[in-house]
Design a protein around this motif. Sequence first.
Motif, PDB file in Angstrom:
ATOM      1  N   LEU A  68      14.405  40.083  17.598  1.00  0.00           N
ATOM      2  CA  LEU A  68      15.746  39.637  17.953  1.00  0.00           C
ATOM      3  C   LEU A  68      15.631  38.310  18.687  1.00  0.00           C
ATOM      4  O   LEU A  68      14.927  38.212  19.698  1.00  0.00           O
ATOM      5  CB  LEU A  68      16.431  40.680  18.844  1.00  0.00           C
ATOM      6  N   VAL A  69      16.316  37.289  18.188  1.00  0.00           N
ATOM      7  CA  VAL A  69      16.270  35.955  18.780  1.00  0.00           C
ATOM      8  C   VAL A  69      17.646  35.615  19.343  1.00  0.00           C
ATOM      9  O   VAL A  69      18.644  35.672  18.625  1.00  0.00           O
ATOM     10  CB  VAL A  69      15.844  34.894  17.753  1.00  0.00           C
ATOM     11  N   ILE A  70      17.686  35.286  20.632  1.00  0.00           N
ATOM     12  CA  ILE A  70      18.937  34.949  21.309  1.00  0.00           C
ATOM     13  C   ILE A  70      18.787  33.555  21.900  1.00  0.00           C
ATOM     14  O   ILE A  70      17.900  33.305  22.718  1.00  0.00           O
ATOM     15  CB  ILE A  70      19.272  35.951  22.431  1.00  0.00           C
ATOM     16  N   GLY A  71      19.653  32.634  21.503  1.00  0.00           N
ATOM     17  CA  GLY A  71      19.606  31.282  22.022  1.00  0.00           C
ATOM     18  C   GLY A  71      19.914  31.228  23.500  1.00  0.00           C
ATOM     19  O   GLY A  71      20.734  32.004  24.014  1.00  0.00           O
ATOM     20  N   ALA A  72      19.272  30.299  24.200  1.00  0.00           N
ATOM     21  CA  ALA A  72      19.450  30.193  25.648  1.00  0.00           C
ATOM     22  C   ALA A  72      20.868  29.801  26.026  1.00  0.00           C
ATOM     23  O   ALA A  72      21.303  30.050  27.149  1.00  0.00           O
ATOM     24  CB  ALA A  72      18.461  29.179  26.220  1.00  0.00           C
ATOM     25  N   GLY A  73      21.616  29.184  25.100  1.00  0.00           N
ATOM     26  CA  GLY A  73      22.981  28.780  25.394  1.00  0.00           C
ATOM     27  C   GLY A  73      24.042  29.809  25.043  1.00  0.00           C
ATOM     28  O   GLY A  73      25.241  29.535  25.187  1.00  0.00           O
ATOM     29  N   VAL A  74      23.621  30.993  24.606  1.00  0.00           N
ATOM     30  CA  VAL A  74      24.579  32.064  24.310  1.00  0.00           C
ATOM     31  C   VAL A  74      25.177  32.571  25.615  1.00  0.00           C
ATOM     32  O   VAL A  74      24.452  32.843  26.579  1.00  0.00           O
ATOM     33  CB  VAL A  74      23.888  33.211  23.539  1.00  0.00           C
ATOM     34  N   THR A  75      26.491  32.684  25.670  1.00  0.00           N
ATOM     35  CA  THR A  75      27.144  33.107  26.905  1.00  0.00           C
ATOM     36  C   THR A  75      27.046  34.615  27.094  1.00  0.00           C
ATOM     37  O   THR A  75      26.795  35.364  26.147  1.00  0.00           O
ATOM     38  CB  THR A  75      28.620  32.690  26.927  1.00  0.00           C
ATOM     39  N   ILE A  76      27.258  35.044  28.311  1.00  0.00           N
ATOM     40  CA  ILE A  76      27.232  36.473  28.624  1.00  0.00           C
ATOM     41  C   ILE A  76      28.340  37.198  27.867  1.00  0.00           C
ATOM     42  O   ILE A  76      28.141  38.318  27.378  1.00  0.00           O
ATOM     43  CB  ILE A  76      27.371  36.697  30.139  1.00  0.00           C
ATOM     44  N   SER A  77      29.502  36.579  27.736  1.00  0.00           N
ATOM     45  CA  SER A  77      30.586  37.186  26.950  1.00  0.00           C
ATOM     46  C   SER A  77      30.180  37.382  25.506  1.00  0.00           C
ATOM     47  O   SER A  77      30.482  38.422  24.891  1.00  0.00           O
ATOM     48  CB  SER A  77      31.845  36.318  27.023  1.00  0.00           C
ATOM     49  N   GLU A  78      29.509  36.395  24.936  1.00  0.00           N
ATOM     50  CA  GLU A  78      29.068  36.506  23.543  1.00  0.00           C
ATOM     51  C   GLU A  78      28.023  37.597  23.384  1.00  0.00           C
ATOM     52  O   GLU A  78      28.010  38.314  22.369  1.00  0.00           O
ATOM     53  CB  GLU A  78      28.536  35.154  23.069  1.00  0.00           C
ATOM     54  N   ILE A  79      27.162  37.774  24.369  1.00  0.00           N
ATOM     55  CA  ILE A  79      26.201  38.881  24.334  1.00  0.00           C
ATOM     56  C   ILE A  79      26.951  40.211  24.329  1.00  0.00           C
ATOM     57  O   ILE A  79      26.606  41.136  23.585  1.00  0.00           O
ATOM     58  CB  ILE A  79      25.242  38.789  25.535  1.00  0.00           C
ATOM     59  N   GLY A  80      27.985  40.308  25.160  1.00  0.00           N
ATOM     60  CA  GLY A  80      28.755  41.546  25.246  1.00  0.00           C
ATOM     61  C   GLY A  80      29.487  41.905  23.976  1.00  0.00           C
ATOM     62  O   GLY A  80      29.790  43.076  23.735  1.00  0.00           O
ATOM     63  N   LYS A  81      29.769  40.904  23.116  1.00  0.00           N
ATOM     64  CA  LYS A  81      30.527  41.141  21.882  1.00  0.00           C
ATOM     65  C   LYS A  81      29.656  41.188  20.635  1.00  0.00           C
ATOM     66  O   LYS A  81      30.148  41.539  19.552  1.00  0.00           O
ATOM     67  CB  LYS A  81      31.566  40.034  21.713  1.00  0.00           C
ATOM     68  N   SER A  82      28.378  40.864  20.746  1.00  0.00           N
ATOM     69  CA  SER A  82      27.522  40.737  19.577  1.00  0.00           C
ATOM     70  C   SER A  82      27.123  42.093  19.000  1.00  0.00           C
ATOM     71  O   SER A  82      26.515  42.917  19.691  1.00  0.00           O
ATOM     72  CB  SER A  82      26.259  39.950  19.949  1.00  0.00           C
ATOM     73  N   GLU A  83      27.415  42.306  17.736  1.00  0.00           N
ATOM     74  CA  GLU A  83      27.012  43.546  17.073  1.00  0.00           C
ATOM     75  C   GLU A  83      25.491  43.607  16.925  1.00  0.00           C
ATOM     76  O   GLU A  83      24.895  44.692  17.035  1.00  0.00           O
ATOM     77  CB  GLU A  83      27.688  43.658  15.704  1.00  0.00           C
ATOM     78  N   ILE A  84      24.865  42.474  16.664  1.00  0.00           N
ATOM     79  CA  ILE A  84      23.409  42.458  16.506  1.00  0.00           C
ATOM     80  C   ILE A  84      22.733  42.865  17.807  1.00  0.00           C
ATOM     81  O   ILE A  84      21.828  43.707  17.831  1.00  0.00           O
ATOM     82  CB  ILE A  84      22.936  41.049  16.073  1.00  0.00           C
ATOM     83  N   ILE A  85      23.181  42.290  18.923  1.00  0.00           N
ATOM     84  CA  ILE A  85      22.583  42.642  20.216  1.00  0.00           C
ATOM     85  C   ILE A  85      22.904  44.084  20.576  1.00  0.00           C
ATOM     86  O   ILE A  85      22.051  44.820  21.088  1.00  0.00           O
ATOM     87  CB  ILE A  85      23.068  41.676  21.309  1.00  0.00           C
ATOM     88  N   GLY A  86      24.130  44.525  20.290  1.00  0.00           N
ATOM     89  CA  GLY A  86      24.514  45.903  20.585  1.00  0.00           C
ATOM     90  C   GLY A  86      23.641  46.913  19.859  1.00  0.00           C
ATOM     91  O   GLY A  86      23.376  48.001  20.383  1.00  0.00           O
TER      92      GLY A  86
END
Length: 285
Positions: A68-86
């Motif tokens: 799983l690759v997450i860009g350093a500029g991804v916001t906390i809100s975007e993490i909370g909404k991401s199906e891939i991260i979930g």
Amino acid sequence: MFDVDYIRPQTLPEALAFLHKNAPNTAILAGGTDVMVDIRSGELNSRYLLDVGRLAELRQVEILKGDLVIGAGVTISEIGKSEIIGHHAPALQIAADKFASRQVRNIATIGGNVAHCSPCGDTIPPLLIHDAVAVVVSLGGQRNVPIEEMAGGPYHCTLRPDELITQFILKQKPEAVGFVDFQKIGRRKELAIARMSMSVMAAQESDGSISFIRFALGSCTPTPHRFRDVEKYLRGKIPDERLLWDAGRILAEGMLEITGRRLSAIYKEPAIQGLFVRMMFPLTR
């Protein structure tokens, strides 16, 4: 009056070139939720603020070569909404939902939260249980830094001034894992900095014994830690309440070995055990 020049590069090579030339006088901005606080306190007095939070190269969330690759500029809100991260790192998503306020989540980035090296950074314990590494670049090249090695102490990042985090690489949650969580204690229920935090993922066999576990602690120590002694103690055992209290004692003792027995230990020692048992209790079935 604070005299600063705001620089917003359009590409990653442009940002790296600016850092190469001006690194000693530059503070990297990736969300900037602490900038005004640090300016007013005098802790931030750099000549330049380099805003990298909107660079396209830092904004991706994807599965790449099984990680799983997450860009350093991804916001906390975007993490909370991401199906891939979930799906692949649900503990990180739980932490994102408990992170500050909605307004702060909309601006704060995972890269900024990690690089700030606050002991109470909410994203760090979930990253630790996924054996995450930060991809760090400069004009001189690229290297991968384990999250456990990112902080040299409270608010002290080990990166060189000319280096920039571009992304985080996490091992995916194993399919067998059926239990994940992130919990924290603050001075109040909402909008509170963590006084202690912890994250876990675990798998159990059909008899209830723990076959896989990753556990990390934040806020209680100068830098967040994976507590492998706790993992080793629980692995292969069928958890009940007594076992969890024993594991919580091992955790508290490990915390005190790192920090020493300070005045706050009167509060932290029982609190860390209680939070651990509360978080892990669903494993007792």
